[in-house]
Design a protein around this motif. Structure first.
Motif, PDB file in Angstrom:
ATOM      1  N   TYR A 350      -0.644 -51.443  61.221  1.00 23.18           N
ATOM      2  CA  TYR A 350      -1.754 -52.266  61.639  1.00 23.18           C
ATOM      3  C   TYR A 350      -2.526 -51.109  62.393  1.00 23.18           C
ATOM      4  N   SER A 351      -1.765 -50.337  63.222  1.00 23.49           N
ATOM      5  CA  SER A 351      -2.400 -49.779  64.117  1.00 23.49           C
ATOM      6  C   SER A 351      -3.050 -48.419  63.695  1.00 23.49           C
ATOM      7  N   GLN A 352      -2.688 -48.224  62.518  1.00 23.80           N
ATOM      8  CA  GLN A 352      -3.309 -46.966  61.988  1.00 23.80           C
ATOM      9  C   GLN A 352      -4.518 -47.448  61.323  1.00 23.80           C
ATOM     10  N   ARG A 353      -4.514 -48.574  60.734  1.00 22.96           N
ATOM     11  CA  ARG A 353      -5.845 -49.052  60.112  1.00 22.96           C
ATOM     12  C   ARG A 353      -6.706 -49.530  60.833  1.00 22.96           C
ATOM     13  N   CYS A 354      -6.262 -49.839  62.144  1.00 18.20           N
ATOM     14  CA  CYS A 354      -7.381 -50.398  62.983  1.00 18.20           C
ATOM     15  C   CYS A 354      -7.609 -49.565  64.354  1.00 18.20           C
ATOM     16  N   ILE A 356      -6.269 -48.500  66.810  1.00 21.94           N
ATOM     17  CA  ILE A 356      -5.581 -48.677  68.225  1.00 21.94           C
ATOM     18  C   ILE A 356      -4.077 -48.246  68.000  1.00 21.94           C
ATOM     19  N   LYS A 358      -0.178 -48.306  68.865  1.00 23.49           N
ATOM     20  CA  LYS A 358       1.011 -49.336  68.830  1.00 23.49           C
ATOM     21  C   LYS A 358       1.203 -50.143  69.736  1.00 23.49           C
TER      22      LYS A 358
END
Lengths: 407, 335
Positions: A350-354, A356, A358
């Protein structure tokens, strides 16, 4: 022929006096007691577990053809029960015109719920027309004062290693099995005079195989050694040797710390609890200092707070039976890490895609189960396990917050 | 609008559903809400096709990453992905990251018309001082081929030499009207029914963090398109980690075993560190409905244990010791 599945301990139960080893004096005393009855109406056989107290009584019954009437710890032994069960058997003559022998097994177990049990037993001794034999592990306990005075007392001693060794050898011969001499010696030494323990171990060694048995032994040895050390620290008076209680355990001091932690609450309450944990906390502080400064002399203090520190947390020491528990926290941590692993991997994706970190994603993670739907799932490239985790969490979240009321 | 109708409309939208924080991330300068001055300046810099090193300082969820993304998309057009490196300093905060990833990327020439690449270093205040020193040299040496955009919550945590090499832009916390604008825009496009009260709850719960608002909005919408303020606050309160208060209440009521169990549960489930736990204990003690004198006593214990926690090696043991001392001090004061 007896069925094979019968445990050795039952299969080789004593039937005659000649089957009993190493208790010649006790045998003689028991015979004398019976022959002189009713000079003394009751006999106490006092001695450690597995030395043959019950066997002595069984053998006596067999040799003199007596009907044995037995009450043991599994029966309720309060006043009413004793009266109801024992009185008829004491007052009546045996159905088969046999003599009768009454066995009150494991008298140490008469406590608490057996209210009035001991006075009733004493009253019965005065009236009985049949010999009564009582077995006990610790007849010198105060509660037995009155009982002791009315009975003839016989001590049944611990069996020596050699006697046990011979018993094992005999049984092996009869069973047509063989074990390595070292294993046999080990079993007889570890039994510490307890034939029952020896036979149980023998059984394990025969059915598990020698290798597996030895492995199990070393595990048990570890536990036993820490059990004894903990008992010592928690229940014995603090003395000079208290600071050496852990010397003979086969565990590292760090492991002992966890054992102590797990078991403080079942031994101490209130002030003692707080003091004991304070000591444990100090032990841990020294452990931290050892790690950081590599100054190993601090081990001394870690050991001191774990032994004397815990021991002095209370002056009111009393013996009771505590089944010490294995440290459970490490397992719980491991299990939870397994569970969190899926959350972590989802956060990473998620953090990579969004765009932000971790750390920030972790803060939003409580909403993931509701936010990450099928479509987002594809975009984040989640695997089956991660999807499954999300589904479960979503279900939990809806249920625990009763979210359906908003739908 | 009828609830049924709303639901049907929402179903039609189901095919394009995704993560809303991405879906509604502004793609153009004009879309960014609440930072008008900054947008104007950065837009002009970008138009000139030459930007300085920049530092975006400000609270979470105010548009720092968004603006950085807009800048690179404007600069590079369709080839932005090749010319842009995004690093999260809080995840990779060692000096090695600066030395390797940053250098390797900065070293090579940019593709296309713009003569430099862009590195976006998110949460730069999480970098260690050594890493920041290394970064400072890298910024100087590769200025020709590479520009840095740093983001941070507090510019004071960035060493001076870096601050003096960057143009600093300070992002404001989003105001209620900004948040409201965002909510209304999303509500319209997703067919959501939202009252003013709900907007108020969303704003309060987000503390001006736009990301949190949108996430809350999406989570709520997954339950129902008619979003009530109760639904939002239920979700917000489910986020409060560590039920430390319950742990303390168990302890003060004299139930050590349950306090201990709950504590371990909280620490494992939320993966909270012992240091974080003791911080919340220290705060929570003051809010307890107990005698002030007792609060002082408990806080003194807390301080002692925090000290030992730093010195010791097993956080949980230290916290257990604290609970045991609370059990004793509380003497079942909380029923």
């Amino acid at each position: 022929m007896l069925p094979k599945t019968l445990p050795l301990i039952e299969k080789y139960r004593v039937k005659k006096f000649s089957d009993i080893r190493g208790q010649d004096i006790a045998i003689q005393e028991v015979i004398n007691f019976y022959k002189r009855f009713p000079m003394k109406k009751a006999l106490i056989l006092n001695g450690p577990v597995g030395t043959g107290k019950t066997s002595l009584v069984i053998a006596l019954a067999n040799e003199f053809n007596l009907e044995l009437f037995e009450l043991n710890a599994s029966d309720l032994r309060n006043r009413l029960k004793l009266e109801e069960v024992l009185r008829p058997s004491i007052e009546q003559h045996s159905l088969f015109r046999k003599g009768k022998l009454i066995l009150m097994d494991e008298a140490d177990g008469i406590t608490g719920t057996d209210r009035g049990g001991l006075p009733e037993l004493i009253a019965l001794i005065d009236k009985t027309s049949h010999p009564i034999i009582i077995t006990a592990n610790d007849i010198w306990d105060r509660k037995f004062n009155l009982l002791r005075k009315r009975c003839h007392l016989v001590s049944v001693n611990e069996l020596t290693d050699k006697v046990i060794l011979n018993i094992i050898k005999d049984i092996l011969k009869k069973e047509n099995k063989s074990l390595r001499p070292e294993t046999i010696i080990m079993i007889s030494v570890l039994a510490k005079g307890d034939v029952r323990a020896a036979l149980n171990d023998l059984q394990t060694a025969i059915s598990l195989g020698e290798q597996a048995f030895l492995e199990e032994l070393s595990e048990r040895e570890k536990e036993e050694s820490i059990f004894n050390a903990l008992k010592n620290v928690f229940q014995n008076k603090t003395e000079e040797k208290t600071i050496r209680v852990y010397d003979n355990t086969k565990l590292e001091l760090d492991e002992i710390l966890l054992w102590v932690e797990e078991n403080i609450p079942s031994e101490y309450k209130g002030e003692a609890l707080a003091k004991a944990y304070d000591s444990l906390s100090k032990a841990d502080v020294f452990r931290g200092r050892i790690y950081r400064q590599q100054y190993w002399r601090f081990l001394l203090y870690q050991n001191f707070f774990l032994s004397a520190g815990i021991s002095t947390a209370t002056k009111l020491k009393y013996k009771k039976f505590t089944k010490y528990r294995k440290p459970s926290r490490i397992l719980k941590i491991w299990l939870s890490n397994q569970k969190n692993a899926k959350k972590k991997s989802i956060i990473a994706k998620y953090s990579q895609r969004c765009h932000i970190s971790k750390r920030k994603a972790n803060k939003e993670a409580f909403l993931f189960p509701l936010i990450i739907d099928r479509e987002a799932n594809k975009r984040l490239d989640l695997d089956e396990k991660e999807t499954e985790w999300l589904k479960e969490r979503k279900h939990d979240m809806i249920m625990s917050n009763n979210l359906n009321r908003f739908a | 609008m009828e609830l049924k109708e709303l639901k049907e409309r929402q179903l039609k939208k189901a095919n394009e559903l995704t993560i809303w924080t991405e879906k509604y991330r502004p793609k153009k300068f004009e879309g960014v809400v609440g930072q008008d001055d900054i947008i104007k300046k950065v837009q002009n810099l970008t138009k000139s096709l030459n930007i300085p090193h920049m530092m975006f300082a400000g609270p979470a969820g105010t548009g720092k990453s968004t603006l950085a993304l807009i800048v690179v998309k404007e600069l590079f057009g369709p080839t932005w992905k090749e010319n842009y490196l995004e690093l999260n300093a809080s995840d990779e905060r060692g000096i090695d990251v600066v030395r390797q990833k940053v250098k390797d990327f900065a070293r090579t020439k940019a593709l296309g018309d713009v003569p430099f690449k862009v590195i976006f270093l998110d949460e730069a205040d999480a970098l260690t001082r050594e890493a920041q020193q290394a970064l400072r040299r890298t910024m100087e040496n590769f200025t020709g081929t590479c520009r840095f955009i740093l983001s941070c919550n507090y510019s004071s945590k960035i060493i001076d030499p870096i601050q003096s090499r960057t143009a600093i832009f300070r992002f404001k916390l989003l105001e209620r009207k900004d948040i409201e604008r965002i909510i209304k825009k999303i509500a319209e496009s997703e067919n959501l029914q939202i009252s003013d009260k709900t907007i108020e709850t969303l704003y309060e719960g987000s503390e001006g963090d736009c990301r949190r608002v949108i996430n809350l909005l999406q989570a709520s919408a997954s339950i129902s398109p008619a979003i009530t303020s109760e639904l939002v606050s239920t979700l917000i309160s489910s986020a409060k980690p560590a039920d430390i208060k319950i742990v303390l209440e168990y302890a003060l009521s004299g139930d050590f075993e349950r306090a201990k169990e709950k504590l371990l549960d909280v620490m494992l489930k939320e993966s909270v560190s012992g240091t974080d736990i003791i911080k919340s204990i220290q705060k929570e003690v003051w809010n307890l409905q107990i005698d002030d004198e007792l609060k002082v006593k408990l806080t003194e214990k807390t301080g002692e244990i925090e000290f030992r926690l730093v010195e010791g090696s097993d956080e949980f043991i230290q916290l257990e010791a604290l609970l045991a001392s609370f059990v004793l001090a509380g003497k079942g004061i909380v029923k």
